[in-house]
Structures are given as structure tokens and as C-alpha cells.
Design an enzyme around this catalytic site. Structure first.
Site, PDB file in Angstrom:
ATOM      1  N   CYS A 271       0.816  -1.215   0.000  1.00  0.00           N
ATOM      2  CA  CYS A 271       0.000   0.000   0.000  1.00  0.00           C
ATOM      3  C   CYS A 271       0.845   1.259   0.000  1.00  0.00           C
ATOM      4  O   CYS A 271       0.853   2.007  -0.964  1.00  0.00           O
ATOM      5  CB  CYS A 271      -0.894   0.009   1.230  1.00  0.00           C
ATOM      6  SG  CYS A 271      -1.811  -1.479   1.383  1.00  0.00           S
TER       7      CYS A 271
HETATM    8  N1  SAJ Z   1       7.421   2.232   8.208  1.00  0.00           N
HETATM    9  C1  SAJ Z   1       8.552   3.001   8.516  1.00  0.00           C
HETATM   10  N2  SAJ Z   1       8.460   3.939   9.481  1.00  0.00           N
HETATM   11  C2  SAJ Z   1       7.281   4.164  10.169  1.00  0.00           C
HETATM   12  C3  SAJ Z   1       6.144   3.381   9.841  1.00  0.00           C
HETATM   13  C4  SAJ Z   1       6.235   2.423   8.859  1.00  0.00           C
HETATM   14  O1  SAJ Z   1       9.608   2.826   7.910  1.00  0.00           O
HETATM   15  O2  SAJ Z   1       7.254   5.019  11.052  1.00  0.00           O
HETATM   16  C5  SAJ Z   1       7.498   1.232   7.155  1.00  0.00           C
HETATM   17  C6  SAJ Z   1       7.143  -0.161   7.630  1.00  0.00           C
HETATM   18  O3  SAJ Z   1       8.279  -0.832   8.114  1.00  0.00           O
HETATM   19  C7  SAJ Z   1       6.607  -0.804   6.352  1.00  0.00           C
HETATM   20  C8  SAJ Z   1       5.963   0.363   5.605  1.00  0.00           C
HETATM   21  O4  SAJ Z   1       6.533   1.558   6.173  1.00  0.00           O
HETATM   22  O5  SAJ Z   1       7.662  -1.333   5.582  1.00  0.00           O
HETATM   23  C9  SAJ Z   1       4.429   0.396   5.725  1.00  0.00           C
HETATM   24  O6  SAJ Z   1       4.135   0.316   7.081  1.00  0.00           O
HETATM   25  P1  SAJ Z   1       2.639   0.536   7.664  1.00  0.00           P
HETATM   26  O7  SAJ Z   1       2.765   0.589   9.138  1.00  0.00           O
HETATM   27  O8  SAJ Z   1       1.959   1.654   7.002  1.00  0.00           O
HETATM   28  O9  SAJ Z   1       1.913  -0.841   7.351  1.00  0.00           O
HETATM   29  P2  SAJ Z   1       0.976  -1.426   6.191  1.00  0.00           P
HETATM   30  O10 SAJ Z   1       1.406  -0.955   4.852  1.00  0.00           O
HETATM   31  O11 SAJ Z   1       0.865  -2.878   6.433  1.00  0.00           O
HETATM   32  O12 SAJ Z   1      -0.492  -0.919   6.492  1.00  0.00           O
HETATM   33  C10 SAJ Z   1      -0.874   0.344   6.172  1.00  0.00           C
HETATM   34  C11 SAJ Z   1      -1.795   0.684   7.328  1.00  0.00           C
HETATM   35  N3  SAJ Z   1      -0.946   1.005   8.462  1.00  0.00           N
HETATM   36  C12 SAJ Z   1      -1.217   1.846   9.468  1.00  0.00           C
HETATM   37  O13 SAJ Z   1      -2.150   2.623   9.431  1.00  0.00           O
HETATM   38  C13 SAJ Z   1      -0.358   1.769  10.692  1.00  0.00           C
HETATM   39  C14 SAJ Z   1      -2.707   1.663   6.848  1.00  0.00           C
HETATM   40  O14 SAJ Z   1      -1.961   2.783   6.475  1.00  0.00           O
HETATM   41  C15 SAJ Z   1      -3.560   1.103   5.736  1.00  0.00           C
HETATM   42  O15 SAJ Z   1      -4.768   0.630   6.279  1.00  0.00           O
HETATM   43  C16 SAJ Z   1      -2.909  -0.017   5.000  1.00  0.00           C
HETATM   44  O16 SAJ Z   1      -1.546   0.311   4.908  1.00  0.00           O
HETATM   45  C17 SAJ Z   1      -3.559  -0.172   3.653  1.00  0.00           C
HETATM   46  O17 SAJ Z   1      -3.957  -1.291   3.354  1.00  0.00           O
HETATM   47  O18 SAJ Z   1      -3.678   0.832   2.953  1.00  0.00           O
END
Ligand code: SAJ
Length: 432
Positions: A271
Site C-alpha cells: 500500500c
Molecule cells: N514504516 C517506517 N516507518 C514508520 C512506519 C512504517 O519505515 O514510522 C514502514 C514499515 O516498516 C513498512 C511500511 O513503512 O515497511 C508500511 O508500514 P505501515 O505501518 O503503514 O503498514 P501497512 O502498509 O501494512 O499498512 C498500512 C496501514 N498502516 C497503518 O495505518 C499503521 C494503513 O496505512 C492502511 O490501512 C494499509 O496500509 C492499507 O492497506 O492501505
């Protein structure tokens, strides 16, 4: 037509889902739990066999719960899309990837819509849940449905309602995450609100499909841009000899107006690294350049390169070249405590390490097999021998079930890209 709204939400209503993946299968569970018969329409024969046998292939979906609902006759899966004719409401939950040119690949949405269009009956509600650019529902899905002889807002209803699944989230799941809903017409919105309101806690109606489509993109672009911000500051802090992790921890003590994001080896998942480019692509149609998104993409895509640079520097200080060194990559899933490899930064890191002649092995308790560019990466157990045998260990993703004491006590060098070893002071530990 009050009857129209009630039909999709009445007790006997049959609901369909196109796509039983990480969004569709949890949704099916919630729908069935409300007592409605759910028909999962899947192109994968294998997935239909697993679902009908009550076996979940999605970590967030418990097989015991799934099998109970299947045994109760509330969930079934089929590859026969003509059964869409039995459904009063159908949610489309299929992937929206990018192609190699970072342009939207809408083929899954088109195929899903074309598969149900000939079979849906008058009065059916269709909703699209796949994350996509504003305009998709009305420019792609609506024409396909209407080419089958229907008229949206008259004899069928169409809305967009973004999925908000956060894989592995122990607090927020499908049922208790507020659901945004925007219809093609006010009546469509009303019908869609009645549908989702029949099995989810909180529904948030908006004025149009475009508003709903854009709200989801804002959510994910917000994350992508803010992660890029701290990633850029990480590189700057590295040069200024400032500990970015300490800085973020200090900033997050501000009780208002701040939300912490953490630097890392890059952006993974299906995503956050992808969705923003759906908007930047569509924006060009309006002569608009989404510079924040492009810049965030550039910064985040640069992080695996930064990790490899730091690995080379660390080895150099110990008189070693990366070429010929053994690198133990720890944690290859795209984020903590899940098994998903999609867009994981570990993939790019391993690719770059191999290009520079390193011998790469990996450890990840959630991932049994890991291949990069079709070439399998040897999987190792976490032992003192493995750790001491590597020239350097690099933590790409931290998992809560890994015993990092073994690594700290036996690895000669450790690059920690996630601050997993926060508070440890051994001089073998280098933080990104
Ligand atoms: N990441 C970082 N630093 C951060 C947070 C995340 O480097 O501070 C990285 C993570 O390691 C990962 C990527 O970013 O590789 C995405 O992380 P994520 O926490 O956004 O996780 P996703 O992609 O599984 O889920 C996200 C959902 N996450 C949260 O809201 C916490 C949300 O944004 C959506 O519901 C989902 O994508 C979607 O399906 O769109």
C-alpha cells in the site's frame, strides 16, 4: 424507495465478495458473523478449496473462526462468478498494483467488474474497496456495470468504500475500524451505509466516490511523506552526528500536534509505497505535479542504498571489504511480526549486496523461503555459530519473537536499521 435500502441489509440478504485476500477474507468473516450468507467469488481455485475446508491462509484470520462459519453454512467460496446473481450486495476487494513504469495497473478491478456485471440483478449494491485514484469507480467500474444493461442510481447502486486493514494490528480489525463510504448518487450512499452499517461498528458517509477515494489516498500519502521526512532527517543526522532515534523519542513527548514516524531501511507493503503513485499519475491529467509524493518516493527508494553504504563503511572500519563478506540479514518481512514480503526493503538490500559480491544469508521466523531475482537466499537458524560466522549482521525488520541477545553476544558487527537494540551499548552495534 425505503425498500431498496433495506433489501441489502435485511436479514435474508446474501452478500458477495470478489477477492478473498488480506482485505476480502477478514471482511467475509465480519459479514458472516452478522448472520448473513457470504459468497466469496475467487479466481483462485486453490483459495476456494482452502476457504471451503475452513483453512485460513491470512494470518489475521483464525481458521477456527473461519471453519465455524463455513460449517454453519454462512461462508462459501466459488470460482463460479455467475453466482453474483444470488447477491444483494457485492464488495470488490482486488489488488491495485503498479506496473514497472509506476503506472496504475487497474486490470484486476476491470476483470473483477466484468466478471460480475453480466450476472448482477436489479437492486444489487456494488462497492469497490481497492485503493485507487479518484475517479476510478465512476470512470472504470460504472461503465462496465452499465454496459451490462444496468443504470447506476436507478436499478443498481455503486459506491466506493476504502479498505483500512492494518495487517497484524492487535487492536484495530475490520469490525471496529471506521468505514468511509461514498456513493455515485445520494441514494447509492444511503444504500451503502445501510449495507456496511449492518455489520460494522462505525460508518462515515461522504458526498461522493471521489471524496472516498481521495480520503484513502490522503491516509496513505500522509504516512509515505512523513516516513520519507524522518528518513531524510536520518541521513542528515548521520552527517551531523545526531541520534535521530533520540530526536524522534524527544519530539514525541509533545502531547499535541506531533505524530512519531521512524526511519528505516525503506518502505514495504502493498500500500504505502504504491498508493501515492496512483494519485500522482491521475494528477497529471489535471496538469498537476504532486511534488511531495515524488520526493517522498525518491527518499524512501534511496534508503536500501543508504543501508548498503553503511554496511560497507562498517566493514571498512574493520579492514573488510563487502565483496566476499558474509552478511546475515535479519527480518525480511516488510514490517514487524508478519510474514508478508511484498515490496519489503530486504529485497532491494539483498539485491544490492549480491551485486557488490557479498555472500547473503537470512533469518526470519515468519518467512520460510526468500528469493531475490529468482535466486533463493539461504535461510539460517539464529545460533551463536551463525552470528559469529557472519562478517556483519543487519537487522532490516525487527520481530518480537527473535532473541537478539544471541546476536549481540556473538556477532562481530551489527547494523541495526530499526533501533531494535535500543539501549544496548555494545560497541559492535551500529545504528542507522
Ligand atoms: N514504516 C517506517 N516507518 C514508520 C512506519 C512504517 O519505515 O514510522 C514502514 C514499515 O516498516 C513498512 C511500511 O513503512 O515497511 C508500511 O508500514 P505501515 O505501518 O503503514 O503498514 P501497512 O502498509 O501494512 O499498512 C498500512 C496501514 N498502516 C497503518 O495505518 C499503521 C494503513 O496505512 C492502511 O490501512 C494499509 O496500509 C492499507 O492497506 O492501505
Amino acid at each position: 424507495m425505503v425498500g431498496q435500502v433495506e433489501r441489502v441489509a435485511e436479514d435474508g440478504a446474501v452478500w458477495g465478495i470478489v477477492g478473498l485476500g488480506y482485505v476480502g477474507l477478514p471482511l467475509a468473516i465480519e459479514m458472516a458473523r452478522s448472520g448473513h450468507h457470504v459468497i466469496g467469488l475467487e479466481i483462485s481455485e486453490e483459495k476456494t478449496v482452502e476457504v471451503n475446508a475452513g483453512r485460513s491462509y491470512i494470518p489475521d484470520v483464525d481458521s477456527g473462526i473461519l471453519s465455524g462459519l463455513v460449517d454453519a453454512g454462512l461462508i462459501e467460496a466459488t470460482t463460479d462468478f455467475s453466482r453474483a446473481s444470488e447477491c444483494d450486495a457485492i464488495a470488490i476487494c482486488v489488488p491495485t498494483p503498479l506496473d514497472r513504469m509506476k503506472e496504475p495497473n487497474v486490470s484486476f478491478m476491470v476483470a473483477a467488474t466484468e466478471s460480475i456485471a453480466p450476472h448482477i440483478t436489479a437492486g444489487t449494491l456494488v462497492t469497490l474497496e481497492s485503493t485507487t485514484y479518484p475517479g476510478t469507480t465512476e470512470e472504470i467500474v460504472q461503465p462496465i456495470l452499465e454496459s451490462a444493461g444496468h443504470k447506476v442510481g436507478i436499478d443498481i447502486h455503486l459506491a466506493f468504500s476504502p479498505e483500512r486493514v492494518d495487517p497484524g494490528n492487535p487492536v484495530y480489525a475490520t469490525q471496529n475500524t471506521p468505514k468511509v463510504v461514498g456513493g455515485v448518487t445520494p441514494r447509492c450512499t444511503e444504500v451503502a451505509v445501510a449495507f456496511y452499517g449492518a455489520f460494522l461498528e462505525t460508518i462515515v458517509p461522504v458526498s461522493s466516490t471521489r471524496a472516498a477515494e481521495m480520503s484513502k489516498l490522503l491516509e496513505n500519502i500522509f504516512r509515505c511523506v512523513n516516513i520519507a521526512l524522518v528518513n531524510e532527517l536520518l541521513v542528515l543526522c548521520d552527517r551531523m552526528d545526531i541520534d535521530i532515534w533520540e530526536v524522534v523519542d524527544a519530539a514525541k513527548t509533545k502531547p499535541f500536534g506531533f505524530m512519531p514516524f521512524y526511519p528505516g531501511p525503506g518502505l514495504g507493503g502493498h500500500c504505502i509505497p504504491i498508493d501515492p503513485f496512483y494519485l500522482s499519475w491521475k494528477a497529471r491529467e489535471f496538469d498537476f505535479h504532486t511534488e511531495f509524493i515524488e520526493l517522498a518516493g525518491k527518499v524512501n527508494e534511496g534508503m536500501p542504498y543508504h543501508v548498503v553504504e553503511r554496511l560497507m563503511t562498517a566493514l571498512n572500519t574493520h579492514g573488510k571489504a563487502l565483496s566476499g563478506s558474509t552478511v546475515l540479514v535479519m527480518g525480511v518481512a516488510y514490517k514487524s511480526d508478519i510474514d508478508d514480503l511484498r515490496e519489503s526493503p530486504a529485497i532491494k538490500v539483498v539485491c544490492l549486496l549480491r551485486e557488490k559480491g557479498a555472500n547473503v544469508v537470512y533469518h526470519d521466523p515468519y518467512v520460510d523461503e526468500f528469493a531475490v531475482d529468482g535466486l533463493s537466499v539461504p535461510r539460517v537458524d539464529l545460533t551463536t555459530e551463525v552470528c559469529s560466522g557472519a562478517d556483519i549482521a543487519v537487522i532490516i525488520t525487527g520481530h518480537s519473537n527473535v532473541d537478539y541477545d544471541i546476536v549481540v553476544s556473538s556477532a562481530g558487527l551489527i547494523l541495526d536499521t530499526r533501533n531494535v537494540l535500543k539501549g544496548r551499548t555494545e560497541n559492535t552495534i551500529i545504528r542507522l
